[in-house]
Design a protein around this motif. Structure first.
Motif, short mmCIF file in Angstrom:
data_model
loop_
_atom_site.label_atom_id
_atom_site.label_comp_id
_atom_site.label_asym_id
_atom_site.label_seq_id
_atom_site.Cartn_x
_atom_site.Cartn_y
_atom_site.Cartn_z
N MET A 19 -9.09 6.33 -7.78
CA MET A 19 -9.32 7.38 -6.79
C MET A 19 -8.70 7.03 -5.43
SD MET A 19 -10.57 9.37 -8.86
CE MET A 19 -10.77 10.74 -7.76
N GLU A 20 -8.50 5.75 -5.18
CA GLU A 20 -7.85 5.34 -3.93
C GLU A 20 -6.40 5.80 -3.89
OE1 GLU A 20 -7.17 1.33 -1.22
OE2 GLU A 20 -8.05 1.14 -3.22
N PHE A 21 -5.78 5.89 -5.06
CA PHE A 21 -4.39 6.34 -5.18
C PHE A 21 -4.33 7.52 -6.13
CE2 PHE A 21 -4.48 1.73 -4.44
CZ PHE A 21 -3.85 1.69 -3.21
N PRO A 22 -4.70 8.71 -5.67
CA PRO A 22 -4.82 9.87 -6.55
C PRO A 22 -3.54 10.23 -7.30
CG PRO A 22 -5.42 10.45 -4.28
CD PRO A 22 -5.04 9.00 -4.29
N ILE A 26 -11.96 6.72 -20.86
CA ILE A 26 -11.12 6.37 -19.70
C ILE A 26 -11.83 6.89 -18.47
CG2 ILE A 26 -8.90 6.72 -18.57
CD1 ILE A 26 -7.71 7.07 -21.43
N VAL A 27 -12.10 5.97 -17.53
CA VAL A 27 -12.87 6.32 -16.34
C VAL A 27 -12.03 6.04 -15.09
CG1 VAL A 27 -15.01 5.89 -15.07
CG2 VAL A 27 -14.98 5.65 -17.58
N PHE A 28 -11.72 7.10 -14.37
CA PHE A 28 -11.08 6.98 -13.07
C PHE A 28 -12.20 7.06 -12.04
CE2 PHE A 28 -7.42 9.12 -15.35
CZ PHE A 28 -6.64 7.98 -15.42
N CYS A 29 -12.36 6.00 -11.27
CA CYS A 29 -13.49 5.97 -10.36
C CYS A 29 -13.11 5.30 -9.05
CB CYS A 29 -14.67 5.25 -11.00
SG CYS A 29 -14.34 3.54 -11.48
N GLY A 30 -14.09 5.18 -8.18
CA GLY A 30 -13.94 4.43 -6.95
C GLY A 30 -14.81 3.18 -7.04
N ASP A 31 -16.11 3.38 -7.13
CA ASP A 31 -17.09 2.30 -7.20
C ASP A 31 -17.43 2.04 -8.67
OD1 ASP A 31 -19.29 0.63 -7.10
OD2 ASP A 31 -20.38 1.85 -5.63
N ASP A 41 4.73 8.38 -5.92
CA ASP A 41 4.46 9.07 -7.20
C ASP A 41 4.90 8.28 -8.43
OD1 ASP A 41 3.26 11.20 -5.94
OD2 ASP A 41 5.04 12.48 -6.00
N ASP A 42 5.96 7.49 -8.31
CA ASP A 42 6.49 6.78 -9.48
C ASP A 42 5.98 5.34 -9.63
OD1 ASP A 42 7.98 8.95 -10.31
OD2 ASP A 42 9.76 8.33 -9.19
N PHE A 43 5.15 4.88 -8.70
CA PHE A 43 4.77 3.47 -8.74
C PHE A 43 4.07 3.08 -10.05
CE2 PHE A 43 1.98 -0.14 -8.10
CZ PHE A 43 2.87 -1.07 -7.59
N PHE A 44 3.14 3.87 -10.51
CA PHE A 44 2.34 3.51 -11.69
C PHE A 44 2.98 3.94 -13.01
CE2 PHE A 44 -0.62 3.48 -8.16
CZ PHE A 44 -1.27 2.29 -8.36
N ARG A 92 0.84 -1.21 0.00
CA ARG A 92 0.00 0.00 0.00
C ARG A 92 0.87 1.26 0.00
NH1 ARG A 92 -5.01 1.18 0.22
NH2 ARG A 92 -5.82 2.97 1.30
N LYS A 93 1.94 1.22 0.78
CA LYS A 93 2.88 2.36 0.81
C LYS A 93 3.49 2.57 -0.58
CE LYS A 93 7.19 3.88 2.91
NZ LYS A 93 8.34 3.48 3.72
#
Length: 174
Positions: free
Chosen positions: A92-95, A117-122, A60-63, A54-55
């Motif tokens: 959205m969990e990882f903005p 392209i959809v950035f969402c939570g649910d 910032d560079d993970f994705f 999770r950390k």
């Protein structure tokens, strides 16, 4: 035209590979491919490193520059000719993942419009016929057919419609 919503992490990108790469960098512990595909990453790491994935995901560079899942580009390109394709990621969990994911998609799937392209939570808000995802929690209120994409963390999850790779997606939907 029918719609397919497709998740990113562990479906078209190899986020587990990035976790393993960074874990090796930080702790000099390496996992085999077999270990990575047969277990949850959290079950592989040392107990004192619980919470580390999770950390990492908040970095910032993970994705940035994640490896693409084999076959995904070719199959999605072919699906794009027959279906309306939406990339749907619970980002959205990882903005901090939003811009790297958007750039990654532009680099690897330039034919998918930013409007798809959809950035969402649910993900239940997604109106599609199919949702290809590695996490069944996104199928709970989804109105279409959930297609579980196999990953180490979902091997013991019971779900009727499952694919193990992109060739199986091709066989199912093309």
């Amino acid at each position: 035209m029918k719609r397919i919503a497709i998740d990113m992490d562990e479906v078209i990108t190899d986020a587990i590979g990035r976790f393993a790469e960074w874990y090796k960098r930080d702790y000099n512990i390496e996992f085999t491919e077999e270990q990575l595909i047969s277990k949850k990453f959290e079950d592989l790491i040392l107990p004192e490193h619980a919470g580390l994935p999770r950390k990492y995901a908040f970095h910032d560079d993970f994705f940035k520059d994640l490896t693409i899942m084999p076959g995904s580009q070719e199959v999605i390109r072919d699906l794009h000719e027959k279906y309306e394709i939406f990339i749907t990621t619970a980002a959205m969990e990882f903005p901090n993942s939003l811009l790297p994911k958007l750039k990654w998609l532009k680099d690897h799937f330039p034919y998918i419009s930013w409007t798809n392209i959809v950035f969402c939570g649910d993900k239940s808000i997604i109106n599609a016929d199919y949702l290809i995802d590695d996490n069944v929690k996104h199928f709970k209120r989804f109105i279409g057919q959930g297609v579980l994409f196999t990953s180490g963390h979902n091997l013991n999850v019971d779900w009727d419609v499952r694919v193990n790779n992109w060739q199986e997606v091709r066989a199912m939907l093309l």
